[in-house]
Design a protein around this motif. Sequence first.
Motif, PDB file in Angstrom:
ATOM      1  N   PHE A 148      -7.094   2.819  -5.383  1.00 29.68           N
ATOM      2  CA  PHE A 148      -7.875   2.811  -6.621  1.00 29.68           C
ATOM      3  C   PHE A 148      -7.925   4.196  -7.272  1.00 29.68           C
ATOM      4  N   ALA A 149      -7.965   5.204  -6.420  1.00 27.61           N
ATOM      5  CA  ALA A 149      -7.977   6.559  -6.968  1.00 27.61           C
ATOM      6  C   ALA A 149      -6.681   6.812  -7.738  1.00 27.61           C
ATOM      7  N   ASP A 150      -5.570   6.357  -7.179  1.00 32.89           N
ATOM      8  CA  ASP A 150      -4.271   6.536  -7.837  1.00 32.89           C
ATOM      9  C   ASP A 150      -4.248   5.832  -9.197  1.00 32.89           C
ATOM     10  N   LEU A 151      -4.961   4.715  -9.248  1.00 30.67           N
ATOM     11  CA  LEU A 151      -5.016   3.915 -10.465  1.00 30.67           C
ATOM     12  C   LEU A 151      -5.894   4.571 -11.532  1.00 30.67           C
ATOM     13  N   ALA A 152      -6.989   5.168 -11.056  1.00 32.25           N
ATOM     14  CA  ALA A 152      -8.054   5.567 -11.992  1.00 32.25           C
ATOM     15  C   ALA A 152      -7.976   7.010 -12.467  1.00 32.25           C
ATOM     16  N   LEU A 153      -7.233   7.842 -11.772  1.00 33.62           N
ATOM     17  CA  LEU A 153      -7.218   9.254 -12.169  1.00 33.62           C
ATOM     18  C   LEU A 153      -6.421   9.537 -13.456  1.00 33.62           C
ATOM     19  N   PRO A 154      -5.181   9.064 -13.537  1.00 34.59           N
ATOM     20  CA  PRO A 154      -4.368   9.454 -14.707  1.00 34.59           C
ATOM     21  C   PRO A 154      -4.983   9.119 -16.069  1.00 34.59           C
ATOM     22  N   PRO A 155      -5.511   7.894 -16.263  1.00 33.05           N
ATOM     23  CA  PRO A 155      -5.985   7.577 -17.617  1.00 33.05           C
ATOM     24  C   PRO A 155      -7.098   8.493 -18.112  1.00 33.05           C
ATOM     25  N   VAL A 156      -7.890   9.023 -17.203  1.00 26.13           N
ATOM     26  CA  VAL A 156      -8.952   9.927 -17.640  1.00 26.13           C
ATOM     27  C   VAL A 156      -8.369  11.312 -17.903  1.00 26.13           C
ATOM     28  N   MET A 157      -7.453  11.731 -17.036  1.00 28.51           N
ATOM     29  CA  MET A 157      -6.887  13.056 -17.215  1.00 28.51           C
ATOM     30  C   MET A 157      -6.042  13.147 -18.487  1.00 28.51           C
ATOM     31  N   ASN A 158      -5.386  12.052 -18.844  1.00 30.34           N
ATOM     32  CA  ASN A 158      -4.573  12.129 -20.062  1.00 30.34           C
ATOM     33  C   ASN A 158      -5.286  11.568 -21.294  1.00 30.34           C
ATOM     34  N   ASP A 159      -6.594  11.422 -21.168  1.00 31.59           N
ATOM     35  CA  ASP A 159      -7.437  11.044 -22.316  1.00 31.59           C
ATOM     36  C   ASP A 159      -7.181   9.652 -22.878  1.00 31.59           C
ATOM     37  N   GLU A 160      -6.600   8.813 -22.068  1.00 30.49           N
ATOM     38  CA  GLU A 160      -6.512   7.426 -22.512  1.00 30.49           C
ATOM     39  C   GLU A 160      -7.938   6.860 -22.515  1.00 30.49           C
ATOM     40  N   ILE A 161      -8.727   7.350 -21.552  1.00 27.58           N
ATOM     41  CA  ILE A 161     -10.164   7.114 -21.584  1.00 27.58           C
ATOM     42  C   ILE A 161     -10.769   8.483 -21.861  1.00 27.58           C
ATOM     43  N   ARG A 162     -11.557   8.557 -22.918  1.00 27.41           N
ATOM     44  CA  ARG A 162     -12.121   9.859 -23.274  1.00 27.41           C
ATOM     45  C   ARG A 162     -13.537  10.017 -22.761  1.00 27.41           C
ATOM     46  N   PHE A 163     -13.773  11.159 -22.142  1.00 24.94           N
ATOM     47  CA  PHE A 163     -15.126  11.491 -21.700  1.00 24.94           C
ATOM     48  C   PHE A 163     -15.762  12.421 -22.725  1.00 24.94           C
TER      49      PHE A 163
END
Length: 876
Positions: A367-382
Amino acid sequence: MELQTKYNPAEVETKWYEYWERNGLFASKPDGREPYTVVIPPPNVTGILHMGHMLNETIQDILVRRARMEGKNACWVPGTDHASIATEAKVVNRLAERGIKKTDLTREEFLKHAWDWTEEHGGIILKQLRRVGASCDWSRTAFTMDDERSRSVIKVFVDLYRKGLIYRGVRMVNWDPKAKTALSDEEVIYMEEHSKLYYLRYMVEGDAEGRYAVVATTRPETIMGDTAMCINPNDPKNQWLKGKRVIVPLVGRAVPVIEDEYVDMEFGTGCLKVTPAHDVNDYMLGEKHNLQSIDIFNDDGTLSEAAGLYVGKDRFDVRREIEKDLTEAGLMEKVEDYTNKVGCSERTNVPIEPKLSMQWFLKMQHFADLALPPVMNDEIRFHPAKYKNTYRHWLENIKDWCISRQLWWGHRIPAWYLPQGGFVVAENEAEALQLAREKCGSDLQLSDLRQDEDALDTWFSSWLWPVSLFKGIKQPGNEEIKYYYPTSDLVTGPDIIFFWVARMIMAGYEYMGDKPFRNVYFTGIVRDKLGRKMSKQLGNSPDPLELIDRFGADGVRMGMMLCAPAGNDILFDEALCEQGRNFCNKVWNCFRLVQGWQVDESEQPAGNAQAVRWFQARLRQVAAEVADHYSKYRISDALMAVYKLFWDEFSSWYLEMVKPAYGQPIDSATYSATLAAFDDLLHLLHPFMPFITEELWQHLADRAGGESIMVSPQCIAAPADGDAALITAMELVKQAVSGVRSVRAAKNISLREPLVLEAVASNPLADYTELLKKMAGLANVTLVSAKGEGTSAFLVGTTEYAVEIGALIDTDTEIAKAEAELKHLEGFLAGVEKKLANERFVQNAPEQVVALERKKQADAIAKIALLRQTLAELRK
RNA sequence: GGGCGCUUAGCUCAGUUGGUUUAGAGCGUCUGCCUUACAAGCAGAGGGUCGGGGGUUCGACUCCCUCAGCGCCCACCA
């Protein structure tokens, strides 16, 4: 229609909330429009509204209402969380008050009580949310333990088990002795505690000289579980202990001295007691060195039979007693004060006990492998982005998730144990029996199977929330999930970034192959104005509903948002609600003014036409600024921009410019332009203050039943070409008006006393004479070549204006004023000229920067010349 | 022990890739006004050299280093 001089929120709020609901204005269903979806962070079903919710729900409502007015299909789904540990604890307490122990009840009986409690208190918070004005689609109200959500949870558990991602095993877990359940690592909070460091004597077995080793520990009550003592093999001072055995104090058991580099030679004496059953590190040492493990605690934190001593007594009582007993036995070397961090249960606050037990775990690396990239590349914006770091760190150090809880209130783990050992995992009993029969033969009966007693961690249901709300687990690809997923914005606190946000991202990608939301807006923690956390003990936490009673929902919403920059903690002060209430009143009274006007067919005066054109330009300009703030989730800034537009520009300037004299009518062109502007302003305000804006919008024109500002599109155009010039020109008019008013204030000249304003040498504001006269109370504006005797002068841009005040003139004051300004300008000019004299500046700086400096220089020189002249005349 | 963030008027905060008249806002403060929309208001005014020090640059609130203070997150030192 007669309106009261003060806005009365109470009746207005009830009226319009019912109206909105009755007309289905919150409801959403898929259609051709662009969806805008928000899922509520589900509050505890038995909770009541606090200031944290107030903030959170206000922000969500603002975003949702804004999107709805932009023509999007806004869908805000409400719901509650079963909050397994918290609710079970409340039910246990409540039963205890009636003298009933949980252990006296069957699972079914207990659950009956829990459901009763849920039905009694559940939904209170949802009712409270309505008072805030939350525009949720109530027809979609969900509960993490309702049928749809429960089935989704079970289906996911079975699926993950079959994918090999869920396993059962004995591990060292965090045990909450009060709730008597295992906890995940995230549910443990480390708290600093002033405790003691005890130095205990471990006699060396068979040592003729009676030598002993000294072990430093914070937990002397665990010595009954000691099965070794450990030293660092490289520690020179403890070499003599190698290969020896030492006697555990009081217990009398001889244990081996083992060697491991894990031991810090600098800490205490370099000797470590090893209690494999009650410390994570000791457990590791035990595994490595093949030590026996003695579990000396019962589930409730009392000493077990295995301890041999102090059996049945509480761990902390034992600590006090054993200190005394060790001292009396001469086995206590010394006791020092010591500050350390103790892991405590997030829910019950009691210190957790590391405990070896059989639990269910979810493998997290996948799950970590799944969830890390989209946040780091701003596909999901924090928002704010700084939480990306926190998020990354957690995911890069992910540990398996302990998902079983020794609780009844929750989703029961769908595993059935077989008579001969082993188990099957299935979505229901029928399927379980079928699987069991495949393993054990067809004569196996359901009664031969025993379902796991444990329930799942609450977060194992809430991580599915954005998917399960739209039935995306049970009916993948259905129309709703396809339309509403991914959701748009998630608004939540950074405290649950791991518990919830990260796990939703995981579940989203696992089950939808896509992000669960596009943006995450992290709110701050609501504190009091002194910066203290709000707490019951301090009594510094206001009741939001009581605030709403006093200031109105719109006032409180505004009060919240005035102090709520994203990601910063909120220093809440009731005075802000007062400010919000005052603003409501201001809006209300502006409306009273406008609706009281009589209209006639007279020609529009030039001043009114100028005012209208100017304000329309400002409206366009500010609407664009507001849009920009929203796009960056700067909600407070958006609010402040609208606030100032309404109060300063519209009320203080525009309305005063066009306001007819008492009893006089207004021309229809200005009147309709004013109504249109008011309409636009209400639209800009509506997301922040839904109630008063609806009330006034309904008054503004004859509305058909069912109409609402909520769904009436906002149509303020983009800034036009001439806007900037229009605005700049009016700024000069405002400066001139302020200049005259300043003179009036300084000389105490009433507005009723008309004055003459002289424009010296030129009058760039000649076109605005009408407005100047009206706003500054002037009899006339005259163009003069040199200003007259008895005038007080001021600059507008590089033009000098002078107010004739005759005998009231005070030459000394005028001189002082002019000198102060001159001094300032000369300093300013010196700075500018220093820059321009610097060759490298002129060479290196961009052309327009240099040009600007030249302009500054020229202006300053012109102004200085005027001031010098003024001074010379004054000194004559 | 690591990591992140913060320190700008009395208070709470803006200040976007360094340059838009020697720093802006809201609130509070001070002065004068009950001017028939609003005293929950109106008009006017004062207030900071951007935590300390150093550096880069033609130019720094804005970039770098350093010191101090505050806050948050993570970590198995008994």
